[in-house]
Motif scaffolding. Structure first.
Motif, PDB file in Angstrom:
ATOM      1  N   THR A 115       0.744  -1.045  -0.315  1.00  0.00           N
ATOM      2  CA  THR A 115      -0.098   0.093   0.032  1.00  0.00           C
ATOM      3  C   THR A 115       0.661   1.295   0.260  1.00  0.00           C
ATOM      4  O   THR A 115       1.957   1.009   0.587  1.00  0.00           O
ATOM      5  CB  THR A 115      -1.215   0.427   1.287  1.00  0.00           C
ATOM      6  N   ALA A 116       0.174   2.198  -0.799  1.00  0.00           N
ATOM      7  CA  ALA A 116       1.064   3.689  -0.759  1.00  0.00           C
ATOM      8  C   ALA A 116       0.917   4.143   0.117  1.00  0.00           C
ATOM      9  O   ALA A 116       1.668   5.225   0.972  1.00  0.00           O
ATOM     10  CB  ALA A 116       0.092   4.058  -1.749  1.00  0.00           C
ATOM     11  N   THR A 117      -0.268   3.744   1.472  1.00  0.00           N
ATOM     12  CA  THR A 117       0.213   4.135   2.706  1.00  0.00           C
ATOM     13  C   THR A 117       1.347   3.871   3.725  1.00  0.00           C
ATOM     14  O   THR A 117       1.594   4.464   4.824  1.00  0.00           O
ATOM     15  CB  THR A 117      -1.270   3.663   3.475  1.00  0.00           C
ATOM     16  N   ILE A 118       2.246   3.260   2.998  1.00  0.00           N
ATOM     17  CA  ILE A 118       3.312   3.286   3.962  1.00  0.00           C
ATOM     18  C   ILE A 118       3.928   4.258   4.840  1.00  0.00           C
ATOM     19  O   ILE A 118       5.253   4.690   5.562  1.00  0.00           O
ATOM     20  CB  ILE A 118       4.034   2.402   2.925  1.00  0.00           C
ATOM     21  N   TYR A 119       4.344   5.417   3.780  1.00  0.00           N
ATOM     22  CA  TYR A 119       5.056   6.030   3.580  1.00  0.00           C
ATOM     23  C   TYR A 119       4.302   7.419   4.430  1.00  0.00           C
ATOM     24  O   TYR A 119       2.600   7.551   5.075  1.00  0.00           O
ATOM     25  CB  TYR A 119       5.053   7.100   2.026  1.00  0.00           C
ATOM     26  N   ARG A 167       5.330   5.860  10.599  1.00  0.00           N
ATOM     27  CA  ARG A 167       5.275   4.519  11.700  1.00  0.00           C
ATOM     28  C   ARG A 167       3.981   4.576  12.676  1.00  0.00           C
ATOM     29  O   ARG A 167       4.309   4.073  13.774  1.00  0.00           O
ATOM     30  CB  ARG A 167       6.940   5.186  12.712  1.00  0.00           C
ATOM     31  N   GLY A 168       3.066   5.177  11.852  1.00  0.00           N
ATOM     32  CA  GLY A 168       2.042   4.830  12.713  1.00  0.00           C
ATOM     33  C   GLY A 168       1.493   3.452  12.060  1.00  0.00           C
ATOM     34  O   GLY A 168       2.547   2.329  11.898  1.00  0.00           O
ATOM     35  N   PHE A 169      -0.032   2.297  12.416  1.00  0.00           N
ATOM     36  CA  PHE A 169      -1.100   2.355  13.109  1.00  0.00           C
ATOM     37  C   PHE A 169      -0.052   1.923  11.287  1.00  0.00           C
ATOM     38  O   PHE A 169       0.219   0.134  10.538  1.00  0.00           O
ATOM     39  CB  PHE A 169      -1.722   1.553  12.945  1.00  0.00           C
ATOM     40  N   SER A 170      -1.108   2.204  10.647  1.00  0.00           N
ATOM     41  CA  SER A 170      -1.158   1.447   8.865  1.00  0.00           C
ATOM     42  C   SER A 170       0.520   1.709   7.898  1.00  0.00           C
ATOM     43  O   SER A 170       0.801   0.934   7.626  1.00  0.00           O
ATOM     44  CB  SER A 170      -1.778   2.792   7.954  1.00  0.00           C
ATOM     45  N   ALA A 214       1.939  -1.832   6.444  1.00  0.00           N
ATOM     46  CA  ALA A 214       3.083  -2.250   5.281  1.00  0.00           C
ATOM     47  C   ALA A 214       3.544  -2.858   5.608  1.00  0.00           C
ATOM     48  O   ALA A 214       4.089  -3.526   5.108  1.00  0.00           O
ATOM     49  CB  ALA A 214       2.537  -0.868   4.414  1.00  0.00           C
ATOM     50  N   GLN A 215       4.679  -1.688   5.972  1.00  0.00           N
ATOM     51  CA  GLN A 215       6.410  -2.723   6.949  1.00  0.00           C
ATOM     52  C   GLN A 215       6.163  -4.073   6.721  1.00  0.00           C
ATOM     53  O   GLN A 215       7.299  -5.068   6.795  1.00  0.00           O
ATOM     54  CB  GLN A 215       7.174  -1.851   7.368  1.00  0.00           C
ATOM     55  N   GLN A 216       5.581  -4.892   7.819  1.00  0.00           N
ATOM     56  CA  GLN A 216       5.586  -5.972   8.000  1.00  0.00           C
ATOM     57  C   GLN A 216       5.127  -6.605   7.195  1.00  0.00           C
ATOM     58  O   GLN A 216       5.396  -7.913   6.838  1.00  0.00           O
ATOM     59  CB  GLN A 216       4.241  -6.214   9.493  1.00  0.00           C
ATOM     60  N   TRP A 217       3.938  -6.502   6.557  1.00  0.00           N
ATOM     61  CA  TRP A 217       3.652  -6.971   4.746  1.00  0.00           C
ATOM     62  C   TRP A 217       4.440  -6.976   4.056  1.00  0.00           C
ATOM     63  O   TRP A 217       4.731  -8.737   3.618  1.00  0.00           O
ATOM     64  CB  TRP A 217       2.536  -5.967   4.349  1.00  0.00           C
ATOM     65  N   GLU A 218       5.479  -5.722   3.832  1.00  0.00           N
ATOM     66  CA  GLU A 218       6.536  -6.174   3.010  1.00  0.00           C
ATOM     67  C   GLU A 218       7.884  -6.936   3.132  1.00  0.00           C
ATOM     68  O   GLU A 218       8.354  -7.996   2.658  1.00  0.00           O
ATOM     69  CB  GLU A 218       6.445  -4.575   2.886  1.00  0.00           C
TER      70      GLU A 218
END
Length: 306
Positions: free
Chosen positions: A113-117, A136-139, A143-147
């Motif tokens: 997701t582009a919400t990673i930024y 560094r928020g929840f969303s 995304a970071q854990q997903w990738e």
């Protein structure tokens, strides 16, 4: 000669249905991994464990994973857990399945997701793959854990691309039908202050971008899937207002949006977070957008909703 095979995991929703039709027209055989398999080209899986469906991956040209619980919900502990696990579990088990194949898929495309930024305000440059600022928020952590899970498996014979997808606009799903319905009723005003950036992508360009990635084997890693022209929320709502011309206009201050989100069991982050993203790698690779501006995209899509 048999047509190339595309496996869609979690491909029964808005994006999956469009991809199925698009790649079927392009000459692919498309098979779907679904929790409620019913048709001849649908295979049952639970998104967590290996099963008979693994055999379908043998020799596939493309595996595309769209699985993940909707984020259109309240972010309490139970939902947060489900959002993360639905993404990481499905990604992990697909990695295990590919590793078990004698003839693994040539390409694995996995949703991100582009919400990673991070929230990007004002005149700050758009986030690119090379220079984007990870939040560094929840969303963003989802995304970071997903990738991270996506990149974990050792798969030397399978090219991998993480699709950092922005809001996809279509006439038959996603956010646009809801925004249009509310705009007709006078809610075509900015959400909150309206200065938050909206990164978006026409559904046709989403399908074309996926096909482009399939056809360009030099592209791997994380790619932003978004149009090259993000716009402020106020500008997006103005385009909707100009098209529908409602008789009255109802303001949407943040406090009112918070009440509405609570009643609808969702989160205001979905419309208030500032997402300013650029598709640098796609553009550098030579991809041409059919709908580079939101004005052009809405001119194509909104008549289909009327």
């Amino acid at each position: 000669m048999e047509p190339p095979l595309l496996i869609l995991a979690g491909g029964t929703g808005f994006l999956g249905q469009h991809l199925r039709r698009y790649f079927a027209r392009a000459g692919y055989r498309v098979r779907t991994l679904s929790r409620r398999a019913s048709g001849p080209d649908e295979l049952a899986w639970d998104g967590r464990t290996l099963g008979p469906w693994v055999a379908a991956l043998e020799g596939a040209a493309v595996l595309l994973n769209l699985a993940g619980r909707s984020v259109d919900c309240r972010y309490h502990a139970v939902n947060r857990y489900a959002i993360v696990r639905s993404r990481t579990d499905s990604t992990r088990v697909l990695g295990d399945a590919i590793a078990s194949c004698r003839n693994p898929p040539a390409l694995w495309l996995n949703s991100s997701t582009a919400t990673i930024y991070e929230d990007t305000a004002g005149r700050a440059p758009a986030n690119t793959e090379a220079a984007g600022r990870i939040g560094r928020g929840f969303s963003e952590m989802v995304a970071q854990q997903w990738e991270a899970e996506f990149n974990l498996a050792a798969l030397p014979h399978t090219r991998r691309v993480a699709l950092r997808t922005a809001i996809v606009l279509g006439a038959d799903g996603g956010a646009l039908p809801t925004l249009a319905r509310l705009a007709r009723r006078g809610l075509s005003t900015p959400h909150g202050h309206g200065r938050q950036w909206v990164s978006w992508l026409h559904i046709e360009d989403f399908c074309r971008a996926v096909e482009f990635l399939v056809a360009h084997p030099v592209l791997e890693g994380s790619l932003n899937l978004c149009a090259p022209e993000p716009l402020p929320n106020a500008a997006l709502m103005q385009l909707l207002d100009t098209y529908y011309r409602p008789r009255w206009h109802l303001p949407q201050p943040r406090w009112l949006l918070e009440i509405g989100a609570f009643l609808l069991r969702t989160e205001t982050e979905l419309i208030l977070k500032s997402r300013k993203v650029a598709p640098q790698r796609l553009l550098e690779a030579g991809f041409h957008f059919q709908f580079p501006s939101c004005r052009a995209a809405l001119a194509d899509l909104l008549p289909q909703l009327s």
